[in-house]
Design a protein around this motif. Sequence first.
Motif: not given
Length: 611
Positions: A9-10, A17, A21, A87, A89, A111, A113, A144
Amino acid sequence: MKPLLKFITCGSVDDGKSTLIGHMLYDAKLLFTDQIKALELESKLGSRAGNIDYSLLLDGLMAEREQGITIDVAYRYFTSSHRSFIVADTPGHEEYTRNMAVGASAADLAVILVDVTQGLTSQTKRHLRICALMGIRHFVLAVNKMDLTGYDRKHFEEIKTNFEHMAASFNIASLQVIPISATEGDNITENSSHTPWYTGLPLLPYLELIEVGQTPAQDQFVMPVQRVSRPNHEFRGFQGQVETGTVSIGEELQILPGNESATVESLLFADEQAEEASAGQPITVQLNKEVDVSRGSVLTTDKNLQVNDMLSASVLWMDDRPLHSGRNYLIKIGTRTVPGSVMKIKHKTDTNTGEKLPADRIYKNELAECEISLAERIPFDKFSANASMGSMIFIDRVTNMTSGCGVVERSLQRSKNIEWQKTEITPDIRARQKGQVPLTIWFTGLSGSGKTTLANEIEKRLASAGYHTTLLDGDNVRHGLNKDLGFNEGDRVENIRRIAEVARLMNDGGLITLASFISPYESDRENAREIIGNGQFITVYVNTPIEVCEQRDTKGLYRKARAGEITSFTGVTGPYEAPSHPDITVDTAQYSVEDAAELILSEVIRPKISR
């Protein structure tokens, strides 16, 4: 069950982020009871008025919880009914971009955001480019905080269109855009009633189903050697992980960079024999004959692997100190680490527009394409063809910290047509003819410390004793060889590199070379040592206090620097990095020139130059 999916996630800071999760794990019931209770208890003390703060599941550092941001990469393994996941993060703050790049380097999918109220930020665009640089080809754009706009479709569609236009210039295999609310849970594990206009899958089901096959696996076997195992005189095996292809007993392999060949005699997993090994497996290979193999060598059947000492690479710079042409680093490709330098910065990339801009230096978190020269020929491949043999990192030679990372774009063919010409009269013959061991004595210190005076005195004594010498002085070389160079950091780096190359040629001629240069940067002196050869290089640190240097100031340089007439003057407005391990240190305020010269001669020079 589908194969393991590694994703990150970035996006920009505070885009949600960690919350995303955490909420995904909570809603999918992938947490233990004690984790849920701890989360609920900690949330009561947080910043959400007692409501559950899902980010606490990922933000483990105290500083992260205090500031409400992610600093380090948080890895979490979890399994749903359809798939297993890892994942990463990653932090969104620009200061921690290097941590984000580390997470991206091992991911299959990203992913990204975006805060719907902020739109696409510079950091969002930077993260997209870094992910693409690291070879990620599958993306999810999670728009988001939709709850803050009343789940307005217009805002969502605008961000989706802008992102798709930006992503069109990259080699992307799949892109899914999903409207979510990480705090409220919309479209994370189930479709939300707040977005009836969105007909796609929620995030978790989408991740469970997506196929993320990388570039079709190469048929050719490639294994960089990590270790040579020699427990006794009867066994010699080469250990490493198979990166691509398969290998079996009886197959003929090529050993790079030496280009020898041998046949596989046996394969071992731990201590068990095997007939075949394939990509991803750690193995020990025994060959049918003695060949020159060490850590960094490559066992392969791939005829397309390059063996060269010059290449072009796309680079993400991570160091606080900018990258200049000529700066020397340790460069690691595969399992091999060699000295190398950036010959030329071709251009840098504007994070927002993708425009290629001219640049003579690269700052932290910038992307650039560079031409790189290595100290020796090593095996590598284009990153697009083989990620393990085409990825690289830059290591600072003084601090041993990672300064940058990059991917190989191509081999520079021009170096293949240039070979070092061996002459019948060798450097050793020239040295024997002169009856001495050639050395370079490198004098470093502040302006006015007495470097050149000391070098001149030592040269006189060596000449009177019958030795053959030459003296290179900083001012003198700038009248000719380095007349085109200024005094900014990049030019100073190039100045020292050229001098080191000249000193090496002087040593090849059998001469004892005395080099007197301020040479303020430790990395440049280490580069000079590498060029000349460690056994032929002596560092003399003339550690005279700056107050004494200023009193001597025969050229009036300190006075001009203090008055602002000279910029970047070493010791006043420019840095000087003292040698960490000089061969000898002298202070000309404590010793006369004659005594200092005798000390250097007796301690470090005479023991090495006499045959």
